[in-house]
Design a protein around this motif. Sequence first.
Motif, PDB file in Angstrom:
ATOM      1  N   ALA A 169      17.678 -99.674 120.905  1.00 23.62           N
ATOM      2  CA  ALA A 169      18.512 -98.535 120.249  1.00 23.62           C
ATOM      3  C   ALA A 169      18.540 -98.899 118.820  1.00 23.62           C
ATOM      4  N   LEU A 170      19.085 -97.769 118.008  1.00 26.06           N
ATOM      5  CA  LEU A 170      19.156 -97.954 116.609  1.00 26.06           C
ATOM      6  C   LEU A 170      20.573 -97.448 116.137  1.00 26.06           C
ATOM      7  N   ALA A 176       9.512 -93.776 115.001  1.00 24.98           N
ATOM      8  CA  ALA A 176       9.887 -94.800 116.049  1.00 24.98           C
ATOM      9  C   ALA A 176      10.275 -93.815 117.255  1.00 24.98           C
ATOM     10  N   LEU A 177      10.921 -92.906 117.014  1.00 22.20           N
ATOM     11  CA  LEU A 177      11.245 -92.045 118.273  1.00 22.20           C
ATOM     12  C   LEU A 177      10.275 -91.329 118.851  1.00 22.20           C
ATOM     13  N   LEU A 199      13.726 -94.763 123.360  1.00 21.90           N
ATOM     14  CA  LEU A 199      14.476 -95.153 121.983  1.00 21.90           C
ATOM     15  C   LEU A 199      15.919 -94.218 121.603  1.00 21.90           C
ATOM     16  N   LEU A 200      16.824 -94.761 121.670  1.00 25.15           N
ATOM     17  CA  LEU A 200      18.066 -93.868 121.150  1.00 25.15           C
ATOM     18  C   LEU A 200      18.767 -94.326 119.757  1.00 25.15           C
ATOM     19  N   GLY A 249      18.954 -84.867 123.004  1.00 29.85           N
ATOM     20  CA  GLY A 249      19.640 -85.941 123.829  1.00 29.85           C
ATOM     21  C   GLY A 249      19.294 -87.398 123.355  1.00 29.85           C
ATOM     22  N   ARG A 250      18.688 -87.534 122.416  1.00 24.14           N
ATOM     23  CA  ARG A 250      18.234 -89.170 121.785  1.00 24.14           C
ATOM     24  C   ARG A 250      18.980 -89.382 120.740  1.00 24.14           C
ATOM     25  N   VAL A 251      19.709 -88.589 120.163  1.00 22.51           N
ATOM     26  CA  VAL A 251      20.403 -88.871 118.741  1.00 22.51           C
ATOM     27  C   VAL A 251      21.901 -88.536 119.069  1.00 22.51           C
TER      28      VAL A 251
END
Length: 215
Positions: free
Chosen positions: A38-39, A57-58, A64-65, A82-84
Amino acid sequence: MELTKKGHACVRLTEDGRTLVIDPGAFSEPDAAVGADALLITHEHPDHFDEGRLRTALEADPGLLVHAPRAVAERLDGAFPGRVRVVGRGDVLEIAGFSVEVHGELHAVIHPDLPRVANVGFLVDGAVFHPGDAFTVPGRPVETLLLPLAAPWSKFSEVVDYVRELAPRRAFAVHDGLLSDVGLTVYGRNMGPQGPGVGSTEYARLAPGESVTLA
């Protein structure tokens, strides 16, 4: 927990095979976010948030979130639904197995004529605090402070007073990419015994790529 300093304001935190990366911006290494679970992004300025690198990266890692203030999330979320995740002051989250508290709201004042953007700090596992670009006081003890050492919005006396106010066990320099080798030497001397003093806090600077294990 292992702390690895990356370029400028970026750090990697790794524990039990899980990795958080905070602020892999344009002044950090191109691969700073590679391998992260995760970032965390403190704010939208390019030295903390490189949109192109985050998109890469995503795209490379479907799991990856990203957790960031709304201004950052709005630039990414349309392509990665949904990932950010939008975060703000007061949030308490479980991210990649780490406990993360969100503190602060605004970037420090650079100049009264420049608008202030949203800025949040992240307290990880109740121990490691990255304030982004502000001298945010989280209102609870901090064991390890990631200390913004030099910036257009600060002066040395404020850096020292911030460390004194938080009184962490240790402080590691971040936000140091604007300093030359001479500047790093001067700041290192002034943060040490030859300077005005930072109480019982142990101050150190890790070179990019250098790691330390936090007890």
